[in-house]
Design an enzyme around this catalytic site. Sequence first.
Site, PDB file in Angstrom:
ATOM      1  CB  SER A  30      33.570  36.985  43.547  1.00 31.70           C
ATOM      2  OG  SER A  30      33.902  35.774  42.488  1.00 31.70           O
ATOM      3  CD  GLU A  31      39.295  37.473  41.639  1.00 33.74           C
ATOM      4  OE1 GLU A  31      38.888  37.124  42.809  1.00 33.74           O
ATOM      5  OE2 GLU A  31      40.488  37.097  41.601  1.00 33.74           O
TER       6      GLU A  31
END
Lengths: 211, 235
Positions: free
Chosen positions: A46-47
């Site tokens: 998840s960035e």
Amino acid sequence: MPWDRNQMAARAAQELRDGYYVNLGIGIPTLVANNIPAGMEVTLQSENGMLGIGPFPYEDEVDPDLINAGKQTISELPSSSYFGSEQSFAMIRGGHIDLTVLGAMEVSEKGDIANWMIPGKMVKGMGGAMDLVAGVKKIIVVMEHNSKGGDPKFIPECTLPLTGKNVVDMIITDLAVFHRPDHASPFRLIELAPGVGAEDVRAKTTAHYEG
Amino acid sequence: MKKIYPDAGAALDGLLADGMTICAGGFGLCGIPERLIDAIRDSGVTGLTVVSNNAGIDNEGLGKLLRTRQIRKMISSYVGENKEFERQYLAGELEVEFCPQGTLAERCRAGGAGIPGFYTKTGVGTQVAEGKEHKAFDGETYILERGIRADLSIVKGWKADESGNLVFRKTARNFNQPMATAGRICVAEVQEIVPVGSLDPDCIHLPSIYVKRMVLGAPYDKKIEFRTTRQREAA
């Protein structure tokens, strides 16, 4: 019968390999997580700063400090790790993520992708999409074959502002799958949704492709 | 040197000026320095350039400073669901510089690390690359992006010791880490302040050198943008 959203996601999931680190975009790409083959170890990134995204939490485990890049509450896994945004994009930009699945408004026959702005409409920003298409090893686009108005989305040249140039490796639509082995080759039609004819796809596509 | 201040207003005393640039941590509403944002609003300082991944939502986070029109310019990657932002932007009252998220994080990291610019592949062939230096390395094209230095950084941590060593919690770390380093001075609000010696030195996320002032912000009523859950299967 064209593929539905979940079937498109399931088709994208066939591209996963054991041990892959993967980033999934918002929308149909998120559904890929529900289609990871049993027994295969795939780590989702998840960035906003996490490796090892777990499922949505139970009601009594919701934690405002634990969200995905779509700002949805999620849970962690025993193997999860957290880090800052600079580290998150170092692993994206540095080519350490194996695969990303993204939505798109347009993809060109040369592998350009447009998915962040429509001139004249409110611009919300590109988020991490430009970094993902520039840095991840393999880029899969999942999108409807045609727009709501019936216009082709796999086209000779993008008309919308680009997110990345010559970056897409595979396109999965509700009608078909196109792939190219490298960024110098043209796309090839490699698969049709059940009951969809190659001529039908040809008629609904303006991009040049082989096969 | 005592870094702990009694409240957010006191922690920002003497640091605010019209037209200044502020780097703010947070992703969406997760890990945003909300007490410090409130104190900036109350100070009435105006003409701000704010570097932040997002711009809050209506009445939450930086949305509060937009509502009071204290922000002149945002440097962000995604501004999302924010009606007041949209209105000001479309009316030409608010300047926005869109920056890819990873480039934004690296610009702040680089600025804080004394690196005035760096080359990246992100944005090559797009609007983002317009007007920027292009350079080929090993057959690939890159663009030059500038490091960001701000007058002030505001961040939110989970635990701090009295010396200013900081630990973040889960995905609330996000932009707080790079943003903290990019300001000439960084003010942190935290959920808990513990005595020196209580935190494992091997597990510090942000060393005290970056944190010049701190305030205890608790108790927090943390907001959730999209509450998504699953059902327990019946036993």
